[in-house]
Design an enzyme around this catalytic site. Structure first.
Site, PDB file in Angstrom:
ATOM      1  N   ASP A  66      35.214   6.286  44.945  1.00 28.88           N
ATOM      2  CA  ASP A  66      36.460   6.099  45.117  1.00 28.88           C
ATOM      3  C   ASP A  66      37.496   6.894  44.488  1.00 28.88           C
ATOM      4  OD1 ASP A  66      36.459   4.979  42.675  1.00 28.88           O
ATOM      5  OD2 ASP A  66      36.393   2.736  43.343  1.00 28.88           O
TER       6      ASP A  66
ATOM      7  N   GLY B  65      42.476   4.453  42.298  1.00 27.33           N
ATOM      8  CA  GLY B  65      43.674   3.800  42.542  1.00 27.33           C
ATOM      9  C   GLY B  65      43.676   2.348  42.456  1.00 27.33           C
TER      10      GLY B  65
ATOM     11  N   GLY C  60      42.974  -2.323  50.978  1.00 23.54           N
ATOM     12  CA  GLY C  60      44.013  -3.291  50.857  1.00 23.54           C
ATOM     13  C   GLY C  60      43.643  -4.479  51.439  1.00 23.54           C
TER      14      GLY C  60
ATOM     15  N   ASP D 280      31.126  -1.373  50.674  1.00 23.70           N
ATOM     16  CA  ASP D 280      30.709  -1.516  49.344  1.00 23.70           C
ATOM     17  C   ASP D 280      31.335  -2.739  48.649  1.00 23.70           C
ATOM     18  OD1 ASP D 280      32.883  -1.033  46.929  1.00 23.70           O
ATOM     19  OD2 ASP D 280      33.512  -0.263  48.792  1.00 23.70           O
TER      20      ASP D 280
END
Length: 403
Positions: free
Chosen positions: A116, A119, A244, A294
């Protein structure tokens, strides 16, 4: 270690160079093999092998799937694991991993790795964050060191790690949030997507057979989700993620956003729902057209005495298991599930023995892989609706004697 010391060490050891692609590197590709309703059966090819989709990726945050040997992870049927840019950039550092031959060699995993962008962890773990158009400045949660993570630096780190599938840097905000805040973060993530892609191409990612995924943001606001998906679809990403979600909203909101977002995403590229989730989340999301997942849930649950089975969840902390000689599921092909009694697992958990965490994590990852395998087979056979209904019934009814 101070930043000055790190710089001095880098100078002494020489520049860190991204690990070379494996011999006979295949370019990243995705084949959509079969659909059943909106559920999709596909195949992802990467330099380190083939991933059958829909796929669940065990989380190997710090170059390890907690409480598991990598050989045991592979034995569950997992074909791809996830590593975390934020944690690995702090320690042991991407530069060190690169000098040691890359993340695959470092963690002894020769199958596909997805990283990833870092962030999410910057937003959730780091101290004293300051975000602007350029990137995020933050202090490490480990030692307070100051770092600057930009879209370019995130992709550079992932290139040094040598991961097969990489992610753009985005801003992920918690829900609920005001529309203006959701819109601001989504638009910033779109601009960062462009910069991430440019850096990925500067680092010759496509030539190495690697992939970079864009991340759809937009919170729980339908038109913002659609705009994000449509704008990202104009960029040449190898795959697209839905980010998100599972950040505080109820499940029905997450599923509503998938229903709205997925029709606006490219159909010929893999779709990855980040950070999700429970077995029910996986079943519902595959039904809507997601290909990759995931989540830390199966490993975290295992470390806390909770087992996932085809009968439902089993809490091994409960005293009712103290005299139970049965395994978790004698029909399972997983050694952790069919070889050890519930009484023994209960004892290990109550005694705080590390073996308990290992066995229950092994069981949980195996169960998640079994669930994904069952969904793949059902899509191939055109019987996904039957599989969906039967699995839901099993979870709802459970097996009282087994639980």
């Amino acid at each position: 270690m101070s930043n000055a010391k790190k710089i001095a060490d880098d100078a002494r050891l020489g520049p860190a160079v991204p690990p070379p692609a494996p011999e006979g590197t295949k370019h990243f590709s995705f084949k959509l093999l079969k659909t059943d309703g909106r559920a999709r059966r596909g195949e992802i090819s990467t330099p380190h092998g083939t991933v059958q989709t829909p796929a669940f990726m065990p989380v190997g945050t710090q170059a390890t799937v907690k409480a598991m040997f990598m050989g045991h992870v592979e034995a569950t049927g997992a074909e791809v694991v996830l590593g975390n840019t934020y944690h690995l950039m702090l320690r042991p550092t991407a530069e060190r991993v690169a000098r040691l031959g890359g993340l695959h060699k470092f963690m002894n995993w020769n199958k596909t790795i997805l990283t990833d962008s870092g962030g999410f962890q910057v937003m959730s773990l780091a101290q004293l964050r300051k975000l602007d158009e350029d990137g995020v400045r933050f202090q490490s949660h480990i030692d307070g060191q100051r770092y600057h993570l930009t879209p370019e630096r995130s992709v550079e780190i992932q290139g040094l790690l040598g991961s097969d599938i990489q992610m753009q840097l985005d801003e992920c905000i918690k829900l609920p949030a005001e529309r203006a805040e959701v819109s601001r973060a989504m638009e910033l993530s779109l601009r960062w997507a462009v910069r991430s892609r440019e850096q990925f191409e500067r680092m010759d990612g496509p030539a190495k057979g690697q992939a970079l995924y864009g991340i759809v943001q937009g919170g729980d606001v339908p038109d913002l989700r659609i705009r994000s998906a449509e704008e990202l679809g104009k960029l040449p990403f190898e795959g697209y993620s839905v980010g998100g979600l599972a950040v505080g909203e109820p499940q029905h909101v997450m599923l509503e956003m998938l229903d709205i977002t997925l029709p606006a995403m490219p159909t010929h590229k893999p779709r990855y729902l980040m950070g999700v989730g429970t077995p029910d989340d996986l079943l519902e999301s595959v039904r809507r057209g997601i290909d990759q997942f995931d989540c830390v849930m199966p490993t975290r649950a295992g470390r806390h005495g909770l087992a996932y089975t085809r009968f439902g969840k089993v809490n091994l902390k409960n005293a009712r298991h103290a005299d139970d000689p049965r395994p978790l599921d004698e029909a399972s092909t997983c050694e952790a599930t069919n070889h050890y009694s519930r009484a023994y697992l209960h004892h290990l958990v109550r005694a705080g023995e590390g073996l308990g965490a290992m066995l229950l994590t092994w069981n949980n990852i195996h169960y998640y892989q079994d669930l994904m395998r069952g969904m793949r087979e059902a899509i191939e056979a055109g019987t996904f609706d039957d599989f969906y209904a039967r699995t839901k019934e099993d979870w709802a009814r459970g097996d009282i004697a087994a639980l």
